[in-house]
Design a protein around this motif. Structure first.
Motif, short mmCIF file in Angstrom:
data_model
loop_
_atom_site.label_atom_id
_atom_site.label_comp_id
_atom_site.label_asym_id
_atom_site.label_seq_id
_atom_site.Cartn_x
_atom_site.Cartn_y
_atom_site.Cartn_z
N LEU A 150 15.50 -13.29 -53.42
CA LEU A 150 14.82 -12.71 -54.58
C LEU A 150 15.23 -11.26 -54.84
O LEU A 150 15.47 -10.49 -53.90
CB LEU A 150 13.30 -12.76 -54.37
N VAL A 154 11.01 -10.09 -58.85
CA VAL A 154 10.17 -11.19 -58.38
C VAL A 154 9.14 -10.62 -57.42
O VAL A 154 9.49 -10.11 -56.34
CB VAL A 154 10.99 -12.29 -57.69
N LEU A 164 9.68 -19.96 -59.90
CA LEU A 164 10.87 -19.30 -60.42
C LEU A 164 11.10 -19.58 -61.90
O LEU A 164 12.09 -19.12 -62.47
CB LEU A 164 12.11 -19.75 -59.62
N ILE A 169 17.89 -17.37 -62.77
CA ILE A 169 18.45 -17.88 -61.51
C ILE A 169 19.97 -17.96 -61.66
O ILE A 169 20.48 -18.57 -62.61
CB ILE A 169 17.89 -19.27 -61.18
N ALA A 213 17.11 -14.26 -59.04
CA ALA A 213 16.99 -15.08 -57.84
C ALA A 213 18.24 -15.95 -57.70
O ALA A 213 18.96 -16.21 -58.69
CB ALA A 213 15.75 -15.96 -57.90
#
Length: 304
Positions: A150, A154, A164, A169, A213
């Motif tokens: 992370l 986050v 998430l 991502i 992430a």
């Protein structure tokens, strides 16, 4: 006379047992498998190395590591390559082995192959093929799994990948993390997923703020933290049930030794020493998952 003979025989038995106990445990390890096993500048380092040392200590026997180089482009099954190390007498055990059914399959018929490069093993000994044998897996000592890493945006704990959905991502294309993110719950995270340039390091991209992430093998982030101790990236603490257990393997000829090793490992787990060994090696230890020998990585049971 009978008493004297009995005493002499007993002495010989004890002496023989002491000699046997002093024989080294020989373990084959991959010399280029950071952070699990490495031969670097003449130093034997890595988690698998430390585990092998601890096991040998529990058995009250010296340890002798036989370093081999995994041939990454070889099409020979990993089970066959590992088994010939044992059948050729290079070592008794192969450490850091993925305990997956496909990796433990018995070589068909009279399958044979050349030995991989082994330090100290003359090239002429590698010229003739060696016949493989059925591998036997021991008790696992670590689960090599996937975890979310992370960035600073986050906040709080991540108890599932559902959390998430609000974040960007980024993964390497076609990586295990990418497969998970794309397939999780029939595409729940699909709109959040982007690909990192293959030439870029995902952790560096996260540090720049390109995304929030990434899903990656836990040991890769461990290596990154060692090399970048000031990083603001953090492990989520969520270990996804996707991956495989690591353990020792051998052939039937060393079954008794493998059983003794399993007992030693159980003791190391019970006392917490195995987790400490991992921390000392810079690795986030994860307890082995059931079953010990998995049918696959478990991706098919997780994404839906």
């Amino acid at each position: 006379m009978k008493t004297l003979l009995t005493t002499l025989l007993a002495g010989l038995f004890v002496a023989s047992a002491s000699v046997a106990a002093a024989e080294p445990v020989t373990v084959c390890l991959n010399k280029d498998n950071a952070p699990f096993s490495m031969l670097k500048d003449g130093k034997e380092i890595g988690f698998d190395v430390a585990v092998a040392r601890a096991v040998a200590k529990q058995l009250n026997r010296p340890l002798e590591i036989k370093w081999y180089l995994k041939e990454r482009r070889s099409r020979v099954p990993v089970s066959l390559k590992a088994s010939v190390l044992v059948t050729a007498g290079v070592c008794q055990l192969v450490g850091g082995f993925p305990l997956v059914q496909s990796s433990l399959e018995r070589p068909a018929g009279n399958d044979e192959t050349m030995l991989p490069p082994v330090d100290g093993w003359p090239d002429e000994k590698r010229q003739n093929p060696v016949k493989g044998a059925q591998l036997v897996g021991g008790a696992p000592y670590h689960f090599a799994g996937v975890t979310p890493v992370l960035g600073s945006k986050v906040q709080g704990e991540i108890k599932s990948l559902d959390a998430l959905q609000a974040y960007r991502i980024g993964n390497r294309p076609a990586s295990i993390g990418d497969l998970i993110a794309m397939a999780y719950k029939n595409g729940l995270l699909l709109k959040n997923v982007s690909h990192v340039d293959a030439r870029d390091e995902p952790f560096d991209a996260m540090a720049r703020g390109d995304f929030d992430a990434t899903l990656v093998e836990a040991h890769k982030f461990d290596m990154y933290r060692v090399e970048n101790p000031q990083t603001l990236l953090r492990a989520s603490g969520l270990m996804l049930p996707i991956g495989f257990n690591l353990g020792f393997v051998t052939t039937a000829q060393n079954a008794a030794l493998l059983q003794a090793v399993d007992t030693a490992l159980a003791g190391l787990v019970k006392t917490g020493e195995l987790a400490q060994i991992a921390r000392d090696a810079g690795l986030s230890w994860s307890a082995p998952q059931h079953p010990a020998i998995r049918s696959g990585l478990g991706l098919e049971n997780f994404v839906n």
